[in-house]
Design an enzyme around this catalytic site. Structure first.
Site, short mmCIF file in Angstrom:
data_model
loop_
_atom_site.label_atom_id
_atom_site.label_comp_id
_atom_site.label_asym_id
_atom_site.label_seq_id
_atom_site.Cartn_x
_atom_site.Cartn_y
_atom_site.Cartn_z
N ARG A 68 0.82 -1.21 0.00
CA ARG A 68 0.00 0.00 0.00
C ARG A 68 0.85 1.26 0.00
O ARG A 68 0.45 2.29 -0.53
CB ARG A 68 -0.98 -0.03 1.17
CG ARG A 68 -2.04 -1.13 1.01
CD ARG A 68 -2.87 -1.34 2.26
NE ARG A 68 -2.08 -1.70 3.42
CZ ARG A 68 -1.66 -2.94 3.71
NH1 ARG A 68 -1.98 -3.94 2.91
NH2 ARG A 68 -0.94 -3.18 4.77
N GLU A 105 4.23 -7.44 14.28
CA GLU A 105 3.39 -7.71 15.44
C GLU A 105 2.80 -9.10 15.40
O GLU A 105 2.34 -9.63 16.40
CB GLU A 105 2.29 -6.65 15.60
CG GLU A 105 1.39 -6.47 14.42
CD GLU A 105 1.89 -5.45 13.39
OE1 GLU A 105 1.05 -4.93 12.67
OE2 GLU A 105 3.10 -5.20 13.29
#
Length: 179
Positions: A68, A105
């Site tokens: 993105r 994460e």
């Protein structure tokens, strides 16, 4: 630095985000920017705000993180008459490259940048979301290793509760929306 865009733009950005629960793994709430990218006026306003920053408008190259971040980088580069460099997933660029592995994460990943195009160039790094900061920190390290001079970092959305900005404490970071 803790910049955030004008309150009206921040609210517009927030209204164009879609929460995707349990993606890519259970317990993760993914912030999907597809509705934001599909809104020409709001996405254009985001690019205009980033393009007005001295860190971006004085850059030779705009670097975008896969995938993105590529959309943000290309649009911003066009607005400031700069070139684009891509920070790709490992193994996607032809050699020579420099590569690093870093922790996400929800796992680990590998990214790479091309050698031969960054030496001595002022580079502004962009991505869609700043979460834990691991991806952007890794990208900054790679760009610097490849010879770039980093002018700053810009993101559309910062998930401030994940404290990713701490990993980027030595950088001028602009987030158009801080959640």
């Amino acid at each position: 630095m803790s910049e955030q865009a004008e309150p009206d733009l921040a609210e517009l950005i927030k209204s164009r985000l879609r929460d995707v629960p349990d993606f890519p793994l259970p317990g993760i709430i993914f912030k999907d920017i597809a509705p934001l990218l599909a809104d020409a006026a709001v996405f254009g306003a985001c690019i205009d705000v980033l393009a007005a920053l001295p860190e971006a408008c004085d850059a030779d190259l705009i670097a975008g993180v896969e995938a993105r971040g590529f959309v943000v980088a290309a649009s911003l580069a066009r607005a400031v008459a700069a070139g684009v460099v891509t920070v790709r997933k490992g193994g996607k660029l032809p050699p020579p490259t420099v590569t690093t592995t870093y922790e996400l994460e929800y796992g680990s990943a590998e990214i790479e940048v091309p050698l031969g195009v960054l030496e001595g160039k002022r580079v502004y790094l962009v991505d869609d979301v700043l979460a834990t900061g691991g991806t952007l920190k890794a990208a900054l390290g790679l760009l610097t290793l490849a010879g770039a001079v980093i002018s700053g970092v810009g993101v559309l959305v910062e998930l401030s509760f994940l404290n990713g900005r701490k990993l980027l404490a030595d950088q001028n970071v602009t987030a158009l929306l801080r959640l």
